[in-house]
Design a protein around this motif. Structure first.
Motif, PDB file in Angstrom:
ATOM      1  N   LEU A 196       4.744 -21.570  59.257  1.00  0.00           N
ATOM      2  CA  LEU A 196       4.641 -20.246  59.885  1.00  0.00           C
ATOM      3  C   LEU A 196       5.213 -20.351  61.286  1.00  0.00           C
ATOM      4  O   LEU A 196       4.704 -21.096  62.136  1.00  0.00           O
ATOM      5  N   ILE A 197       6.277 -19.607  61.537  1.00  0.00           N
ATOM      6  CA  ILE A 197       7.033 -19.700  62.789  1.00  0.00           C
ATOM      7  C   ILE A 197       6.869 -18.414  63.587  1.00  0.00           C
ATOM      8  O   ILE A 197       6.918 -17.315  63.022  1.00  0.00           O
ATOM      9  N   GLU A 198       6.673 -18.549  64.881  1.00  0.00           N
ATOM     10  CA  GLU A 198       6.686 -17.387  65.793  1.00  0.00           C
ATOM     11  C   GLU A 198       7.779 -17.585  66.825  1.00  0.00           C
ATOM     12  O   GLU A 198       7.776 -18.574  67.563  1.00  0.00           O
ATOM     13  N   ARG A 199       8.724 -16.633  66.843  1.00  0.00           N
ATOM     14  CA  ARG A 199       9.816 -16.684  67.809  1.00  0.00           C
ATOM     15  C   ARG A 199      10.058 -15.284  68.347  1.00  0.00           C
ATOM     16  O   ARG A 199      10.263 -14.348  67.568  1.00  0.00           O
ATOM     17  N   ASP A 200      10.035 -15.187  69.652  1.00  0.00           N
ATOM     18  CA  ASP A 200      10.303 -13.901  70.308  1.00  0.00           C
ATOM     19  C   ASP A 200       9.422 -12.787  69.762  1.00  0.00           C
ATOM     20  O   ASP A 200       9.875 -11.647  69.542  1.00  0.00           O
ATOM     21  N   GLY A 201       8.158 -13.117  69.509  1.00  0.00           N
ATOM     22  CA  GLY A 201       7.201 -12.123  69.058  1.00  0.00           C
ATOM     23  C   GLY A 201       7.275 -11.781  67.590  1.00  0.00           C
ATOM     24  O   GLY A 201       6.491 -10.959  67.106  1.00  0.00           O
ATOM     25  N   ALA A 202       8.212 -12.393  66.858  1.00  0.00           N
ATOM     26  CA  ALA A 202       8.347 -12.119  65.424  1.00  0.00           C
ATOM     27  C   ALA A 202       7.901 -13.334  64.628  1.00  0.00           C
ATOM     28  O   ALA A 202       8.074 -14.477  65.056  1.00  0.00           O
ATOM     29  N   GLU A 203       7.303 -13.092  63.457  1.00  0.00           N
ATOM     30  CA  GLU A 203       6.852 -14.187  62.603  1.00  0.00           C
ATOM     31  C   GLU A 203       7.831 -14.409  61.473  1.00  0.00           C
ATOM     32  O   GLU A 203       8.357 -13.467  60.882  1.00  0.00           O
ATOM     33  N   GLY A 223       8.737 -23.235  67.309  1.00  0.00           N
ATOM     34  CA  GLY A 223       7.812 -22.113  67.256  1.00  0.00           C
ATOM     35  C   GLY A 223       6.831 -22.192  66.124  1.00  0.00           C
ATOM     36  O   GLY A 223       6.071 -21.235  65.886  1.00  0.00           O
ATOM     37  N   CYS A 224       6.791 -23.325  65.413  1.00  0.00           N
ATOM     38  CA  CYS A 224       5.855 -23.479  64.297  1.00  0.00           C
ATOM     39  C   CYS A 224       4.413 -23.458  64.821  1.00  0.00           C
ATOM     40  O   CYS A 224       4.034 -24.277  65.656  1.00  0.00           O
ATOM     41  N   ARG A 225       3.610 -22.529  64.335  1.00  0.00           N
ATOM     42  CA  ARG A 225       2.219 -22.435  64.769  1.00  0.00           C
ATOM     43  C   ARG A 225       1.245 -22.948  63.717  1.00  0.00           C
ATOM     44  O   ARG A 225       0.079 -23.222  64.026  1.00  0.00           O
ATOM     45  N   ALA A 226       1.717 -23.097  62.457  1.00  0.00           N
ATOM     46  CA  ALA A 226       0.808 -23.547  61.408  1.00  0.00           C
ATOM     47  C   ALA A 226       1.601 -23.935  60.168  1.00  0.00           C
ATOM     48  O   ALA A 226       2.748 -23.519  59.986  1.00  0.00           O
ATOM     49  N   LEU A 227       0.973 -24.749  59.324  1.00  0.00           N
ATOM     50  CA  LEU A 227       1.448 -24.982  57.974  1.00  0.00           C
ATOM     51  C   LEU A 227       0.491 -24.284  57.012  1.00  0.00           C
ATOM     52  O   LEU A 227      -0.704 -24.176  57.280  1.00  0.00           O
ATOM     53  N   ARG A 228       1.036 -23.842  55.881  1.00  0.00           N
ATOM     54  CA  ARG A 228       0.208 -23.145  54.908  1.00  0.00           C
ATOM     55  C   ARG A 228       0.572 -23.657  53.515  1.00  0.00           C
ATOM     56  O   ARG A 228       1.732 -23.908  53.213  1.00  0.00           O
TER      57      ARG A 228
END
Length: 446
Positions: free
Chosen positions: A311-318, A227-232
């Motif tokens: 930055l992880i998004e899983r089941d609508g939660a970050e 669920g990783c959508r980005a690195l920061r």
């Protein structure tokens, strides 16, 4: 063998470990005591400050202490680190965090010590017992089969002294590489942008453009970043036009590459979503690497990096997972790759007997010490023709070398050897064992 935790006939799984793990995990409190072994040609000591093993040879040469402990235990509740190691008479007692304790019977000879595990106690079920680890110096020549190393005329080895003990060498520390004509430095500095420290990444390129440099580290327990959508990350740029790459690696050929164009000065928080390469297996991220690509010719570049996150998004939660905050002074990012000579035991192969040897001598005396060690440890010590096998003239006789040999081919092999006048038959290990390490018999062939 006595344990507080229930240990069955299969015993305890063990392998070599680190006081501050090679992957940068936090270490234990400093041991309260040390131990010293006189091996005639060298002194083996267990450092009270780190629990690490060190060798000082008779000529004054001292092999660098890795900062990694000689012993550690792994349980289902976490790793137990040594808190003290004390030698009393012929017994070495090692106390671990969490109340665990191991005792070794020690027999010393000229150039070696044999350690046999006599007692193990642990309030938690032990999954791995890391028997021993000794750092080899930079530039040492490795003897793979002997699990030894030599440098400047001195030799040391960590040898198995029981069938279930696996002796091996391991490389730890940060991964480091440069294109020819480039070099770099990766150091911990203060202050950081977020915490007390950041990393300063400096690289120098020769007159050829397109240089690159890298530094990275393995991750102790592979991370699930599904669920990783980005690195920061926070980056302090020098505006020289190089590309800073932050890379994740899964250990199986999969990568995620994110680039930061250093066309700015000062601190900037960057959020990286574009991935020119994205073949990463996200459920098992095994390494974090930092690269400079496109280094300008005849130029030195310097950036600071701090607080790298996924930055992880899983089941609508970050969820935010901190990948590196550069606060660990023992992180392998700050150290070049180092090799350690290790001994380990594994649950699948039993806890008893568990024994190993530490050999230390002049390289010219290596064979003499090995012969004495075999006898003291009760190991097989063949003497073909009445001479120890490493020196026996029989080992120079002709032999028929067979690969992928099967038991059913025995009669044919004997006939071929006799017809050719060979004195012996040598079987490649792929014939009789499934794999190196514990060398389980290949039941398909035998």
């Amino acid at each position: 063998m006595k344990t507080l935790a229930t240990i069955g006939a299969l015993g305890i799984l063990a392998c070599a470990a680190a006081f501050a793990s090679p992957e940068g995990g936090a270490g234990p409190a400093s041991p309260a005591a040390g131990a010293s072994f006189d091996l005639a040609a060298a002194t083996l000591s267990i450092e009270p400050a780190t629990g690490a093993a060190a060798l000082t040879f008779a000529d004054g040469a001292r092999w660098a202490v890795s900062g990694q402990p000689a012993f550690s235990l792994e349980t289902g509740e976490g790793t137990l680190w040594p808190e003290s190691a004390e030698l009393s008479g012929g017994t070495l007692a090692v106390r671990f965090s969490g109340g665990a304790r191991a005792e070794f019977e020690v027999a010393r000879g000229e150039g070696f010590a044999v350690l046999r595990l006599a007692r193990l106690q642990s309030p938690a079920a032990v999954q791995r017992f890391r028997l021993f680890q000794l750092a080899a110096p930079q530039g040492a020549r490795l003897f793979g089969t002997l699990n030894g190393a030599a440098r400047d005329g001195n030799f040391a080895a960590v040898a198995a002294a029981a069938p279930n003990v696996h002796a091996l060498h391991r490389t730890s520390g940060g991964a480091s590489a440069d294109r020819a004509g480039c070099r770099h430095e990766f150091v911990r500095v203060a202050p950081g942008k977020v915490g007390a420290h950041a990393a300063r990444f400096t690289a120098e390129c020769d007159a050829r453009p397109g240089g690159w440099s890298m530094r990275g580290r393995s991750i102790a327990a592979p991370l699930d970043l599904s669920g990783c959508r980005a690195l920061r990350a926070w980056v302090h740029g020098d505006g020289r036009g190089e590309a800073l790459k932050i890379q994740l690696y899964d250990g199986a050929g999969g990568y995620r590459d994110n680039y930061v164009a250093i066309d700015f000065h000062g601190w900037r928080q960057v959020t990286l979503t574009d991935c020119p390469i994205n073949s990463l297996r996200y459920d098992r991220v095994a390494a974090l690497n930092f690269y400079y690509n496109g280094l300008p010719a005849s130029t030195t570049v310097t950036c600071l990096v701090d607080h790298v996150e996924a930055l992880i998004e899983r089941d609508g939660a970050e969820e935010v997972v901190v990948l590196e905050d550069f606060e660990d002074e023992a992180s392998p990012l700050w150290f070049p790759p180092a090799t350690s000579l290790c001994a380990q035991i594994e649950k699948a192969h039993g806890i008893e007997p568990a024994a190993f040897g530490v050999l230390a001598c002049r390289e010219a005396d290596m064979l003499d010490v090995m012969e004495r060690f075999e006898a003291a440890a009760g190991l097989p010590s063949p003497r073909p023709g009445g001479v120890w096998n490493k020196r026996s003239p029989w080992v120079k006789r002709s032999y028929l070398f067979l690969t992928r040999f099967r038991e059913s081919q025995l009669d044919e092999a004997l006939a071929l050897a006799r017809r050719g006048g060979f004195h012996m038959i040598l079987l490649g290990q792929e014939s009789w064992c499934r794999s190196t390490g514990h060398y389980e018999v290949n039941r398909e062939h035998f």
